[in-house]
Design an enzyme around this catalytic site. Structure first.
Site, PDB file in Angstrom:
ATOM      1  N   ASN A  44      -1.694   5.264   5.018  1.00 42.48           N
ATOM      2  CA  ASN A  44      -2.220   4.343   6.035  1.00 42.48           C
ATOM      3  C   ASN A  44      -1.897   4.879   7.425  1.00 42.48           C
ATOM      4  O   ASN A  44      -1.021   5.716   7.586  1.00 42.48           O
ATOM      5  CB  ASN A  44      -1.511   2.980   5.922  1.00 42.48           C
ATOM      6  CG  ASN A  44      -1.841   2.236   4.667  1.00 42.48           C
ATOM      7  OD1 ASN A  44      -1.338   2.549   3.600  1.00 42.48           O
ATOM      8  ND2 ASN A  44      -2.689   1.230   4.789  1.00 42.48           N
ATOM      9  N   CYS A  55      -4.459   4.424  -2.287  1.00 43.60           N
ATOM     10  CA  CYS A  55      -4.838   3.787  -3.543  1.00 43.60           C
ATOM     11  C   CYS A  55      -4.887   4.842  -4.638  1.00 43.60           C
ATOM     12  O   CYS A  55      -5.635   5.809  -4.544  1.00 43.60           O
ATOM     13  CB  CYS A  55      -6.207   3.113  -3.408  1.00 43.60           C
ATOM     14  SG  CYS A  55      -6.816   2.466  -4.970  1.00 43.60           S
ATOM     15  N   HIS A 103      -7.997  -2.172   8.489  1.00 43.36           N
ATOM     16  CA  HIS A 103      -7.009  -1.492   7.647  1.00 43.36           C
ATOM     17  C   HIS A 103      -7.450  -0.027   7.529  1.00 43.36           C
ATOM     18  O   HIS A 103      -8.373   0.279   6.776  1.00 43.36           O
ATOM     19  CB  HIS A 103      -6.999  -2.210   6.291  1.00 43.36           C
ATOM     20  CG  HIS A 103      -6.163  -1.601   5.222  1.00 43.36           C
ATOM     21  ND1 HIS A 103      -5.018  -2.196   4.742  1.00 43.36           N
ATOM     22  CD2 HIS A 103      -6.300  -0.464   4.487  1.00 43.36           C
ATOM     23  CE1 HIS A 103      -4.498  -1.465   3.774  1.00 43.36           C
ATOM     24  NE2 HIS A 103      -5.256  -0.389   3.598  1.00 43.36           N
ATOM     25  N   ASP A 134       0.847  -1.203   0.000  1.00 42.11           N
ATOM     26  CA  ASP A 134       0.000   0.000   0.000  1.00 42.11           C
ATOM     27  C   ASP A 134       0.881   1.251   0.000  1.00 42.11           C
ATOM     28  O   ASP A 134       0.575   2.251  -0.656  1.00 42.11           O
ATOM     29  CB  ASP A 134      -0.895  -0.016   1.250  1.00 42.11           C
ATOM     30  CG  ASP A 134      -2.198   0.730   1.063  1.00 42.11           C
ATOM     31  OD1 ASP A 134      -2.219   1.689   0.285  1.00 42.11           O
ATOM     32  OD2 ASP A 134      -3.197   0.364   1.722  1.00 42.11           O
ATOM     33  N   HIS A 186      -6.757   4.155   7.029  1.00 36.44           N
ATOM     34  CA  HIS A 186      -5.914   5.250   6.527  1.00 36.44           C
ATOM     35  C   HIS A 186      -6.166   6.457   7.423  1.00 36.44           C
ATOM     36  O   HIS A 186      -7.277   6.658   7.910  1.00 36.44           O
ATOM     37  CB  HIS A 186      -6.239   5.545   5.059  1.00 36.44           C
ATOM     38  CG  HIS A 186      -5.660   4.526   4.128  1.00 36.44           C
ATOM     39  ND1 HIS A 186      -4.567   4.784   3.330  1.00 36.44           N
ATOM     40  CD2 HIS A 186      -5.990   3.234   3.905  1.00 36.44           C
ATOM     41  CE1 HIS A 186      -4.264   3.693   2.635  1.00 36.44           C
ATOM     42  NE2 HIS A 186      -5.116   2.730   2.964  1.00 36.44           N
TER      43      HIS A 186
HETATM   44  N1  COA Z   1      -0.498  -9.334 -13.317  1.00 33.47           N
HETATM   45  C1  COA Z   1       0.160  -8.897 -14.408  1.00 33.47           C
HETATM   46  N2  COA Z   1      -0.431  -8.499 -15.523  1.00 33.47           N
HETATM   47  C2  COA Z   1      -1.779  -8.552 -15.545  1.00 33.47           C
HETATM   48  C3  COA Z   1      -2.530  -9.004 -14.476  1.00 33.47           C
HETATM   49  C4  COA Z   1      -1.839  -9.397 -13.308  1.00 33.47           C
HETATM   50  N3  COA Z   1      -2.483  -9.811 -12.226  1.00 33.47           N
HETATM   51  N4  COA Z   1      -3.821  -8.942 -14.794  1.00 33.47           N
HETATM   52  C5  COA Z   1      -3.887  -8.462 -16.040  1.00 33.47           C
HETATM   53  N5  COA Z   1      -2.654  -8.226 -16.493  1.00 33.47           N
HETATM   54  C6  COA Z   1      -2.248  -7.689 -17.801  1.00 33.47           C
HETATM   55  C7  COA Z   1      -2.831  -8.435 -18.949  1.00 33.47           C
HETATM   56  O1  COA Z   1      -1.990  -9.506 -19.292  1.00 33.47           O
HETATM   57  C8  COA Z   1      -2.893  -7.383 -20.010  1.00 33.47           C
HETATM   58  O2  COA Z   1      -1.598  -7.172 -20.525  1.00 33.47           O
HETATM   59  P1  COA Z   1      -1.358  -6.739 -22.046  1.00 33.47           P
HETATM   60  O3  COA Z   1      -2.000  -5.391 -22.205  1.00 33.47           O
HETATM   61  O4  COA Z   1       0.139  -6.682 -22.153  1.00 33.47           O
HETATM   62  O5  COA Z   1      -2.004  -7.805 -22.863  1.00 33.47           O
HETATM   63  C9  COA Z   1      -3.264  -6.134 -19.251  1.00 33.47           C
HETATM   64  O6  COA Z   1      -2.795  -6.375 -17.913  1.00 33.47           O
HETATM   65  C10 COA Z   1      -4.738  -5.868 -19.228  1.00 33.47           C
HETATM   66  O7  COA Z   1      -5.417  -7.035 -18.803  1.00 33.47           O
HETATM   67  P2  COA Z   1      -6.971  -7.076 -18.481  1.00 33.47           P
HETATM   68  O8  COA Z   1      -7.335  -8.433 -18.024  1.00 33.47           O
HETATM   69  O9  COA Z   1      -7.735  -6.494 -19.658  1.00 33.47           O
HETATM   70  O10 COA Z   1      -7.062  -6.129 -17.230  1.00 33.47           O
HETATM   71  P3  COA Z   1      -7.701  -4.690 -17.076  1.00 33.47           P
HETATM   72  O11 COA Z   1      -6.985  -3.690 -17.903  1.00 33.47           O
HETATM   73  O12 COA Z   1      -9.169  -4.796 -17.167  1.00 33.47           O
HETATM   74  O13 COA Z   1      -7.282  -4.405 -15.536  1.00 33.47           O
HETATM   75  C11 COA Z   1      -6.705  -5.354 -13.408  1.00 33.47           C
HETATM   76  C12 COA Z   1      -7.747  -5.239 -14.485  1.00 33.47           C
HETATM   77  C13 COA Z   1      -7.384  -5.928 -12.204  1.00 33.47           C
HETATM   78  C14 COA Z   1      -5.598  -6.285 -13.901  1.00 33.47           C
HETATM   79  C15 COA Z   1      -6.098  -3.958 -13.132  1.00 33.47           C
HETATM   80  O14 COA Z   1      -7.102  -3.002 -13.007  1.00 33.47           O
HETATM   81  C16 COA Z   1      -5.252  -3.948 -11.885  1.00 33.47           C
HETATM   82  O15 COA Z   1      -4.208  -4.583 -11.810  1.00 33.47           O
HETATM   83  N6  COA Z   1      -5.690  -3.204 -10.843  1.00 33.47           N
HETATM   84  C17 COA Z   1      -4.999  -3.161  -9.577  1.00 33.47           C
HETATM   85  C18 COA Z   1      -5.077  -1.798  -9.015  1.00 33.47           C
HETATM   86  C19 COA Z   1      -4.411  -1.743  -7.668  1.00 33.47           C
HETATM   87  O16 COA Z   1      -3.510  -2.485  -7.347  1.00 33.47           O
HETATM   88  N7  COA Z   1      -4.893  -0.788  -6.859  1.00 33.47           N
HETATM   89  C20 COA Z   1      -4.349  -0.560  -5.576  1.00 33.47           C
HETATM   90  C21 COA Z   1      -4.574  -1.628  -4.592  1.00 33.47           C
HETATM   91  S1  COA Z   1      -6.176  -1.628  -3.900  1.00 33.47           S
HETATM   92 ZN    ZN Z   2      -5.110   0.863   1.896  1.00 32.77          ZN
END
Ligand code: COA
Ligand code: ZN
Length: 326
Positions: free
Chosen positions: A256, A247, A214, A22, A216
């Protein structure tokens, strides 16, 4: 608040460090991989119950944690410390297993708007993805915790009804058998009476499920919320070294609750956090150089309560003069 909360009487409180996840996820400067590994190693030796080392999310979404595999693979594993990682989908679960995470922290939001903004899925789509993650984790023998973002309010929707939060908890605990649930206050909207009510409701319904809070400190209520949680029966908290965190997909998010502030306060009140505060502070003091700016920690700035300061240089003269006045 019952009277007991003011006197810890040696009661165990589990501190879970989220600074390298985080904390670093929102930092604009990339912290070099070897520095992240050294930081986790320092935290491992400070007596924390659990460390959320990193996140197996899309590197486009969170570039700061694009080195997740290497960090988790190369840290030293101290026996007794649980090394956890955030996982939003099946791809994340496969990566977490490859890198030998002890626990997957499955993430979704109790708020539809924040879930879409952060994870680009509806809550139902997240639940489906995380059900698949849960099955993968079970096969791999990896523990599962579920973090519900915005459990105390959403910066775009406002209040999230308690019943909605408990319904999502039920789906993970009763239907999927999750070992633990974390109720996250993603943007510091929680307040003590609200926190106490939700903790009590959760505890009554799931007395044997590991419950983490958790918070903040966005609106200065972090420590008050921790104490309200303890009074209501909680004993497990996420906190971030230096008070880093937030986030990037939650408008207005800030740090946090700060690990060393919470440990410092709880130790003074007689709680047993198991944490070596001196070691924690040593790690926290290294943060400004790593992230390139001062950190919110009040303890890094002010020192511990009994880190005393010298008297003024002319103190003897002041005293002489005062005494001479009779
Ligand atoms: N690890 C690595 N790469 C990932 C992945 C993962 N867990 N999940 C998806 N990807 C990659 C895909 O392979 C794809 O890659 P490409 O463009 O090279 O082909 C790309 O990311 C998009 O994939 P997609 O399934 O269409 O995902 P999306 O764009 O709809 O995004 C998440 C969905 C969930 C993957 C993304 O929003 C995310 O990682 N969010 C996390 C946000 C975060 O951590 N916030 C803070 C914590 S609360
Ligand atoms: Zn948090």
């Amino acid at each position: 608040m019952n009277n007991e909360v003011w006197n810890g009487a040696g009661r165990r409180i589990h501190m879970q460090e989220v600074g390298t996840r985080d904390g670093l996820q929102v930092e604009p400067a990339f912290v070099p991989t070897e520095d992240k590994i050294a930081l986790v190693n320092a935290l491992s030796r400070a007596g924390l119950a659990k460390i959320e080392v990193t996140a197996f999310v899309s590197p486009q979404a969170i570039p700061a944690l694009r080195d997740a595999e290497q960090v988790l693979r190369e840290i030293e594993r101290v026996p007794g410390v649980v090394y956890s990682a955030l996982v939003p989908n099946v791809r994340g679960a496969e990566r977490a297993i490859d890198a030998r995470a002890n626990e997957m922290n499955l993430v979704m939001s109790a708020s539809e708007s924040h879930n879409l903004a952060n994870l680009r899925m509806t809550r139902q789509q997240s639940y489906q993805a995380l059900s698949a993650v849960n099955a993968i984790a079970r096969d791999a023998g990896t523990a599962v915790n579920v973090s519900l973002s915005c459990s105390f309010g959403c910066p775009m929707e406002g209040d999230v009804p308690e019943a909605t939060v408990l319904d999502w908890c039920a789906r993970y605990v009763d239907e999927l058998g999750a070992r633990g649930v974390t109720l996250c206050d993603t943007t510091g909207m929680a307040y003590p009476s609200q926190v106490a009510a939700l903790v009590r409701a959760f505890r009554e319904r799931w007395p044997d499920t590991e419950l983490t809070l958790h918070f903040h400190n966005t609106r200065g209520m972090g420590l008050a919320n921790v104490l309200a949680s303890i009074a209501a029966g909680a004993d497990r908290f996420d906190a971030s070294l230096g008070g880093l965190g937030g986030c990037p997909y939650a408008p207005g998010a800030t740090g946090n609750v700060c690990s060393e502030e919470i440990v410092h306060a709880l130790a003074l009140m007689g709680y047993d956090t198991g944490v070596d505060l001196a070691r924690l502070l040593e790690a926290a003091r290294r943060l400004p150089a790593l992230v390139g700016h001062a950190v919110p920690s009040q303890i890094v700035a002010a020192g511990r309560r009994l880190d005393l300061h010298p008297r003024p240089a002319d103190f003897d003269a002041i005293r002489e003069r005062a005494l001479a006045r009779g």
